[in-house]
Design a protein around this motif. Structure first.
Motif, PDB file in Angstrom:
ATOM      1  N   GLY A 110      12.600   2.289  11.732  1.00  0.00           N
ATOM      2  CA  GLY A 110      13.000   3.546  11.107  1.00  0.00           C
ATOM      3  C   GLY A 110      13.706   3.368   9.780  1.00  0.00           C
ATOM      4  O   GLY A 110      14.452   4.245   9.338  1.00  0.00           O
ATOM      5  N   GLU A 111      13.456   2.228   9.106  1.00  0.00           N
ATOM      6  CA  GLU A 111      14.149   1.919   7.864  1.00  0.00           C
ATOM      7  C   GLU A 111      13.226   2.095   6.660  1.00  0.00           C
ATOM      8  O   GLU A 111      12.054   2.437   6.797  1.00  0.00           O
ATOM      9  N   ALA A 112      13.788   1.832   5.472  1.00  0.00           N
ATOM     10  CA  ALA A 112      13.041   1.956   4.214  1.00  0.00           C
ATOM     11  C   ALA A 112      12.578   0.584   3.746  1.00  0.00           C
ATOM     12  O   ALA A 112      13.310  -0.400   3.843  1.00  0.00           O
ATOM     13  N   PHE A 113      11.365   0.536   3.212  1.00  0.00           N
ATOM     14  CA  PHE A 113      10.770  -0.713   2.777  1.00  0.00           C
ATOM     15  C   PHE A 113      10.070  -0.492   1.448  1.00  0.00           C
ATOM     16  O   PHE A 113       9.334   0.481   1.279  1.00  0.00           O
ATOM     17  N   SER A 114      10.319  -1.382   0.476  1.00  0.00           N
ATOM     18  CA  SER A 114       9.669  -1.230  -0.826  1.00  0.00           C
ATOM     19  C   SER A 114       8.570  -2.268  -1.004  1.00  0.00           C
ATOM     20  O   SER A 114       8.663  -3.393  -0.485  1.00  0.00           O
ATOM     21  N   ILE A 115       7.529  -1.880  -1.737  1.00  0.00           N
ATOM     22  CA  ILE A 115       6.367  -2.746  -1.924  1.00  0.00           C
ATOM     23  C   ILE A 115       5.736  -2.432  -3.273  1.00  0.00           C
ATOM     24  O   ILE A 115       5.842  -1.310  -3.787  1.00  0.00           O
ATOM     25  N   TYR A 116       5.078  -3.432  -3.844  1.00  0.00           N
ATOM     26  CA  TYR A 116       4.355  -3.265  -5.111  1.00  0.00           C
ATOM     27  C   TYR A 116       2.861  -3.361  -4.829  1.00  0.00           C
ATOM     28  O   TYR A 116       2.335  -4.468  -4.637  1.00  0.00           O
ATOM     29  N   PRO A 117       2.162  -2.243  -4.816  1.00  0.00           N
ATOM     30  CA  PRO A 117       0.727  -2.293  -4.519  1.00  0.00           C
ATOM     31  C   PRO A 117      -0.078  -3.139  -5.501  1.00  0.00           C
ATOM     32  O   PRO A 117      -1.145  -3.653  -5.140  1.00  0.00           O
TER      33      PRO A 117
END
Length: 235
Positions: A110-117
């Motif tokens: 239930g957390e936030a995750f960042s990614i670079y497509p």
């Protein structure tokens, strides 16, 4: 606890160093799983996002940042752990899937995750074609996707620079996207359509010209030549 303390102490420093102009913070859901999908201009992008986002954010980082020895190794581990980094081995195939699985674990909590497509930094300022891992994460976890547009981080820490500089950056959080209507994570067509929607939202905010191709990491010797060029330019 370490992540919370880092945000408390590093966020004011970030405001001094980055002088960030932040747009759309309210677009990031305060609870529940969410993916922050961003363009990628600089090594420091992940640090910028995690320090200006309205909630704690995790991101993937090279495992070598966590394996150093001595005081320098300890400082590196403490810093990257504090800003939410998750150590992963870089690579294609099984390594890439293991990295996505690490992101999925974050979202399942239930957390936030960042990614670079785009997969790697854009060295020419163009926005490259998104890889479908971001769509796999969204369709598998059911998480909303918040597109993020970074502007100016390439001036904050240019290629070849070991330390950040004083520079003004803009971080814009777009309206959340529910890409579930595109279909199942098992469908390549659904993953492609969802990824293209996400990249379209990023481009609409960043204004970057579209490259129309995937961004392939340069060979190690090319990367080193670029770094040497920028070092000469500064002397």
């Amino acid at each position: 606890m370490l992540k919370r303390l880092s945000r408390i102490f590093l966020a004011p420093l970030a405001r001094l160093l980055f002088r960030p102009r932040i747009i759309g913070r309210s677009n990031v859901p305060s609870t529940g799983p969410v993916i922050l999908a961003s363009n990628h201009l600089s090594f420091i992008d992940s640090v910028v996002i995690t320090l200006v986002a309205p909630r704690s954010v995790s991101f993937l980082a090279k495992s070598s940042y966590f394996t150093g020895t001595g005081v320098r190794g300890w400082l590196s581990r403490a810093f990257f752990t504090g800003v939410g980094a998750i150590p992963v081995e870089r690579g294609a195939g099984s390594a890439a899937q293991l990295a996505l699985d690490s992101g999925l674990e974050v979202l399942n909590r239930g957390e936030a995750f960042s990614i670079y497509p785009e997969g790697t930094r854009s060295l020419d300022g163009r926005l490259y074609k998104g890889r479908t891992g971001v769509a796999w994460l969204a369709l598998t976890s059911g998480a909303l996707v918040v597109p993020v547009a970074l502007t100016g981080t390439q001036n904050l820490q240019p290629v070849g620079s070991k330390l950040p500089r004083f520079a003004r950056v803009t971080v814009e959080f777009g309206a959340p996207l529910d890409v579930s209507r595109h279909g199942s994570a098992e469908s390549g067509r659904a993953r492609r359509a969802a990824t293209d929607e996400i990249m379209g939202a990023i481009q609409a905010m960043s204004g970057q010209p579209l490259a129309g191709v995937y961004n392939e990491p340069p060979p190690a010797n090319v990367t080193e030549r670029v770094r040497r060029f920028f070092r000469r330019e500064r002397t």
